[in-house]
Design an enzyme around this catalytic site. Structure first.
Site, short mmCIF file in Angstrom:
data_model
loop_
_atom_site.label_atom_id
_atom_site.label_comp_id
_atom_site.label_asym_id
_atom_site.label_seq_id
_atom_site.Cartn_x
_atom_site.Cartn_y
_atom_site.Cartn_z
N LEU A 21 0.87 -1.17 0.00
CA LEU A 21 0.00 0.00 0.00
C LEU A 21 0.91 1.22 0.00
O LEU A 21 1.95 1.23 0.66
CB LEU A 21 -0.90 0.04 1.24
CG LEU A 21 -1.99 -1.02 1.38
CD1 LEU A 21 -2.71 -0.84 2.72
CD2 LEU A 21 -2.98 -0.97 0.24
N ASP A 22 0.51 2.26 -0.72
CA ASP A 22 1.27 3.49 -0.69
C ASP A 22 1.35 4.02 0.74
O ASP A 22 0.45 3.77 1.55
CB ASP A 22 0.62 4.56 -1.57
CG ASP A 22 0.69 4.20 -3.04
OD1 ASP A 22 1.58 3.43 -3.42
OD2 ASP A 22 -0.16 4.72 -3.80
N ARG A 23 2.39 4.76 1.02
CA ARG A 23 2.59 5.30 2.36
C ARG A 23 1.36 6.01 2.92
O ARG A 23 0.97 5.78 4.07
CB ARG A 23 3.80 6.24 2.36
CG ARG A 23 4.15 6.79 3.72
CD ARG A 23 5.42 7.60 3.66
NE ARG A 23 5.92 7.91 4.99
CZ ARG A 23 7.16 8.32 5.26
NH1 ARG A 23 8.02 8.46 4.27
NH2 ARG A 23 7.54 8.57 6.49
N THR A 56 -1.78 5.61 2.21
CA THR A 56 -3.01 4.81 2.18
C THR A 56 -3.10 3.94 3.42
O THR A 56 -2.12 3.33 3.85
CB THR A 56 -3.03 3.91 0.93
OG1 THR A 56 -2.88 4.72 -0.25
CG2 THR A 56 -4.33 3.14 0.83
#
Length: 238
Positions: free
Chosen positions: A53-55, A57
């Site tokens: 997951l992106d930072r 998110t």
């Protein structure tokens, strides 16, 4: 400590808070506190990422507890056996449901992707979205005296980098708090009004097939208090 959503002898899933890197990265060489190390210390054993997951998110993040299980789970992601559902708050009103079929050119990092093919053609990217509820608040942004936002459900059918954020920008409904693909003026106004500064994107559910029992598993991550405070203002589209 992370909230553990699921755990057995092969897998563990947590509710990742917004702002955490999954693992050490060239993107932030000075960051020493990351999910992998913190979770390893929390449960006392190594964990192996099977997706990311992106930072900014939040939501369901799955790890394997051995390299072999990680390989099996990675195959599920590669062959699209995994179903992911996200929720986001976006600019403007979205009442309908539709499919965004818009190819994306791979976004390369200057350091991490230094040797990657810079002429790679755009890759297929498909996202299903559904408008759930909406709100109009007295926020002046530009020439408008109010701001309109929608709560949407997003189901990516492919797994391109920043796919959801880029697809919502493509249909002119960027996700609030997205500093790279969003509307900076809306982000600032939204943050000041609600007192919350973060990306409004949450990985709500992850449906997988267990790698050894072969049974379907649904893992759900509840929304945090910031989300709940904002959603209390929303009205249903029904």
């Amino acid at each position: 400590m992370f909230e553990i959503l699921y755990q057995d002898n092969e897998l563990i899933a947590i509710n990742k808070p917004s702002g955490w890197l999954v693992h050490r990265s060239w993107l932030d060489k000075n960051e020493t506190v990351v999910v992998m190390q913190t979770l390893r210390d929390q449960i006392g054993q190594h964990v192996y990422p099977v997706h990311r997951l992106d930072r900014p998110t939040s939501g369901v993040l799955l790890f394997a507890l051995s390299s072999e299980i990680a390989r099996l789970m990675s195959q599920q992601f590669t062959t699209k056996q995994i179903e992911k559902t996200y929720h986001a708050i976006v600019r403007g009103y979205l009442f309908d449901e539709a499919i965004i079929d818009y190819p994306l050119i791979e976004q390369l990092d200057k350091i991490a992707d230094k040797f990657a093919d810079k002429n790679k053609p755009a890759q297929q990217a498909v996202t299903f979205y559904r408008g759930l509820s909406h709100i109009e608040v007295p926020i002046k942004v530009g020439k408008h005296d109010t701001a309109r936002y929608s709560l949407v459900e997003l189901k990516p059918q492919t797994g391109r980098k920043h796919q959801l954020r880029r697809h919502m920008k493509h249909i002119f409904h960027p996700i609030l708090g997205d500093s790279k693909h969003g509307d900076l003026h809306q982000n600032r106004a939204f943050s000041q009004y609600f007192g919350i500064k973060r990306l409004m994107l949450h990985a709500s559910t992850l449906n997988i097939v267990h790698p050894t029992s072969l049974k379907p598993i649904k893992i759900e991550a509840k929304l945090d208090q910031h989300w709940l405070e904002i959603l209390s203002h929303f009205q249903s589209n029904d």
